[in-house]
Design an enzyme around this catalytic site. Structure first.
Site, PDB file in Angstrom:
ATOM      1  N   TYR A  90      -2.383  -1.321  10.519  1.00 47.31           N
ATOM      2  CA  TYR A  90      -2.396  -1.602   9.077  1.00 47.31           C
ATOM      3  C   TYR A  90      -1.156  -0.983   8.420  1.00 47.31           C
ATOM      4  O   TYR A  90      -0.436  -1.656   7.668  1.00 47.31           O
ATOM      5  CB  TYR A  90      -3.666  -1.009   8.465  1.00 47.31           C
ATOM      6  CG  TYR A  90      -3.780  -1.180   6.969  1.00 47.31           C
ATOM      7  CD1 TYR A  90      -4.219  -2.376   6.416  1.00 47.31           C
ATOM      8  CD2 TYR A  90      -3.475  -0.126   6.097  1.00 47.31           C
ATOM      9  CE1 TYR A  90      -4.339  -2.534   5.035  1.00 47.31           C
ATOM     10  CE2 TYR A  90      -3.594  -0.264   4.725  1.00 47.31           C
ATOM     11  CZ  TYR A  90      -4.032  -1.478   4.193  1.00 47.31           C
ATOM     12  OH  TYR A  90      -4.144  -1.622   2.835  1.00 47.31           O
TER      13      TYR A  90
ATOM     14  N   SER B 213       0.862  -1.190   0.000  1.00 46.56           N
ATOM     15  CA  SER B 213       0.000   0.000   0.000  1.00 46.56           C
ATOM     16  C   SER B 213       0.893   1.233   0.000  1.00 46.56           C
ATOM     17  O   SER B 213       2.059   1.170   0.418  1.00 46.56           O
ATOM     18  CB  SER B 213      -0.860  -0.011   1.272  1.00 46.56           C
ATOM     19  OG  SER B 213      -1.462   1.247   1.471  1.00 46.56           O
TER      20      SER B 213
HETATM   21  N1  LIG Z   1      -8.773  -1.207  -1.675  1.00 46.42           N
HETATM   22  C1  LIG Z   1      -7.772  -0.360  -1.646  1.00 46.42           C
HETATM   23  O1  LIG Z   1      -7.914   0.854  -1.872  1.00 46.42           O
HETATM   24  C2  LIG Z   1      -6.392  -0.855  -1.288  1.00 46.42           C
HETATM   25  C3  LIG Z   1      -5.333   0.076  -1.304  1.00 46.42           C
HETATM   26  C4  LIG Z   1      -4.052  -0.359  -0.984  1.00 46.42           C
HETATM   27  C5  LIG Z   1      -3.832  -1.685  -0.693  1.00 46.42           C
HETATM   28  N2  LIG Z   1      -4.868  -2.570  -0.679  1.00 46.42           N
HETATM   29  C6  LIG Z   1      -4.589  -3.965  -0.355  1.00 46.42           C
HETATM   30  O2  LIG Z   1      -5.107  -4.793  -1.373  1.00 46.42           O
HETATM   31  C7  LIG Z   1      -5.455  -6.059  -0.832  1.00 46.42           C
HETATM   32  C8  LIG Z   1      -6.885  -6.401  -1.216  1.00 46.42           C
HETATM   33  O3  LIG Z   1      -7.728  -5.387  -0.694  1.00 46.42           O
HETATM   34  P1  LIG Z   1      -9.265  -5.237  -1.084  1.00 46.42           P
HETATM   35  O4  LIG Z   1      -9.547  -3.790  -1.069  1.00 46.42           O
HETATM   36  O5  LIG Z   1      -9.572  -6.044  -2.280  1.00 46.42           O
HETATM   37  O6  LIG Z   1      -9.941  -5.878   0.214  1.00 46.42           O
HETATM   38  P2  LIG Z   1     -11.401  -6.498   0.437  1.00 46.42           P
HETATM   39  O7  LIG Z   1     -12.311  -6.174  -0.670  1.00 46.42           O
HETATM   40  O8  LIG Z   1     -11.768  -6.129   1.837  1.00 46.42           O
HETATM   41  O9  LIG Z   1     -11.112  -8.075   0.352  1.00 46.42           O
HETATM   42  C9  LIG Z   1     -10.269  -8.688   1.301  1.00 46.42           C
HETATM   43  C10 LIG Z   1     -10.139 -10.156   0.947  1.00 46.42           C
HETATM   44  O10 LIG Z   1      -9.315 -10.790   1.959  1.00 46.42           O
HETATM   45  C11 LIG Z   1     -10.010 -11.937   2.464  1.00 46.42           C
HETATM   46  N3  LIG Z   1      -9.640 -12.193   3.862  1.00 46.42           N
HETATM   47  C12 LIG Z   1      -9.888 -11.414   4.943  1.00 46.42           C
HETATM   48  N4  LIG Z   1      -9.455 -12.022   6.055  1.00 46.42           N
HETATM   49  C13 LIG Z   1      -8.912 -13.213   5.656  1.00 46.42           C
HETATM   50  C14 LIG Z   1      -8.288 -14.288   6.341  1.00 46.42           C
HETATM   51  N5  LIG Z   1      -8.124 -14.267   7.680  1.00 46.42           N
HETATM   52  N6  LIG Z   1      -7.853 -15.354   5.621  1.00 46.42           N
HETATM   53  C15 LIG Z   1      -8.028 -15.401   4.268  1.00 46.42           C
HETATM   54  N7  LIG Z   1      -8.582 -14.402   3.568  1.00 46.42           N
HETATM   55  C16 LIG Z   1      -9.024 -13.319   4.256  1.00 46.42           C
HETATM   56  C17 LIG Z   1     -11.496 -11.556   2.307  1.00 46.42           C
HETATM   57  O11 LIG Z   1     -12.353 -12.663   2.274  1.00 46.42           O
HETATM   58  P3  LIG Z   1     -13.035 -13.281   3.603  1.00 46.42           P
HETATM   59  O12 LIG Z   1     -13.554 -12.137   4.406  1.00 46.42           O
HETATM   60  O13 LIG Z   1     -14.056 -14.223   3.081  1.00 46.42           O
HETATM   61  O14 LIG Z   1     -11.926 -14.011   4.279  1.00 46.42           O
HETATM   62  C18 LIG Z   1     -11.480 -10.882   0.948  1.00 46.42           C
HETATM   63  O15 LIG Z   1     -11.491 -11.859  -0.078  1.00 46.42           O
HETATM   64  C19 LIG Z   1      -5.239  -5.944   0.679  1.00 46.42           C
HETATM   65  O16 LIG Z   1      -3.998  -6.482   1.033  1.00 46.42           O
HETATM   66  C20 LIG Z   1      -5.243  -4.450   0.918  1.00 46.42           C
HETATM   67  O17 LIG Z   1      -4.520  -4.086   2.066  1.00 46.42           O
HETATM   68  C21 LIG Z   1      -6.144  -2.193  -0.975  1.00 46.42           C
END
Ligand SMILES: NC(=O)c1ccc[n+]([C@@H]2O[C@H](COP(=O)([O-])OP(=O)(O)OC[C@H]3O[C@@H](n4cnc5c(N)ncnc54)[C@H](OP(=O)(O)O)[C@@H]3O)[C@@H](O)[C@H]2O)c1
Length: 237
Positions: free
Chosen positions: A145, A132
């Protein structure tokens, strides 16, 4: 000439960026192992969904078993699963909340990389860690985080050093704000999960070591010149 089907492991694959990655790889004919706590829903025949809590050693071991059982090894591991908690440090915080965030965001990509290392093809495989922009400067409302992402960015660089000469490419993917559950209700001008996934797929195919689409590219450039300004901008995110 037909391209060889690759095997891709994607964590956090039930929604957001992970689900978009599953669709992108499945659509190009690759074999995908899609992991989340809740079994990812898919209609692709070439996607194997798996329910595993990667914040636990048992969940990591379960995924390693599934990979070992397929016997063809893996081409790409994408450590994408992550959670973000808003934490006010002047108020009581349940230690379990802190442990869970560190376990998933930092420990699990490290442990998973080690657990799957024997199955990564050499030469020619790739490990992608999704960090991130807050790895550069913390977002004060999400202090744990931010610390986990800074730690993961550091681990990514160390891993790259150790893998140099071994034929394993190590990629840091740095999303800008992406429109997923994680960012619901905040931010403007967000990238779609599909565009973020497409950038990762293209970056891996091109052998890139950093994938920073959209505003991430600009912020990284600005950070080299004016880190104080960028720290202030990220603090307001
Ligand atoms: N969205 C953004 O703007 C953004 C920006 C920078 C970085 N990121 C990074 O990108 C990545 C994906 O983010 P996202 O925005 O797509 O998040 P999201 O929509 O909240 O999805 C998170 C995913 O992680 C899974 N997860 C959560 N807890 C888990 C566990 N204990 N074991 C296995 N899987 C688990 C969730 O499924 P379940 O709940 O079913 O487990 C879901 O599939 C993350 O690492 C985040 O930090 C996102």
């Amino acid at each position: 000439m037909t391209q060889k089907r690759k095997t891709i492991v994607i964590t956090g694959a039930s929604r957001g960026i992970g689900a978009a990655l599953v669709n992108a790889y499945a659509a190009q004919g690759d074999e995908v192992i899609a992991v989340a706590r809740s079994r990812p829903k898919t209609s692709w025949p070439n996607v194997q969904p798996l329910a595993a809590d990667l914040a636990t050693d048992a969940g990591i071991a379960r995924l390693a078993e599934v990979v070992a059982a397929r016997s063809q090894g893996i081409d790409t591991l994408i450590n994408n699963a992550g959670i973000q908690n808003q934490i006010t440090l002047t108020e009581p915080v349940d230690p379990a909340t802190i442990d869970a965030e560190i376990a998933l965001n930092l420990s699990s990509p490290i442990k998973l990389t080690l657990a799957l290392m024997p199955f990564l093809h050499t030469p020619g495989s790739t490990v992608v860690n999704v960090t991130s922009l807050v790895a550069l400067h913390p977002k004060p409302s999400a202090p744990v985080y931010s610390a986990t992402k800074a730690g993961l960015a550091s681990f990514t660089r160390a891993l790259r050093h150790q893998m140099s000469g071994k034929g394993i490419t190590v990629v840091e993917a740095i999303p800008p704000l992406v429109a997923t559950d994680m960012t619901a209700g905040r931010g403007r001008g967000k990238l779609t999960p599909e565009d973020m996934a497409a950038a990762i797929v293209a970056g891996v195919a091109a052998g890139a070591t950093r994938v920073a689409p959209g505003k991430s590219k600009l912020v990284l450039r600005l950070n080299r010149l004016l880190p104080g300004l960028v720290a202030g901008i990220l603090a307001r995110e």
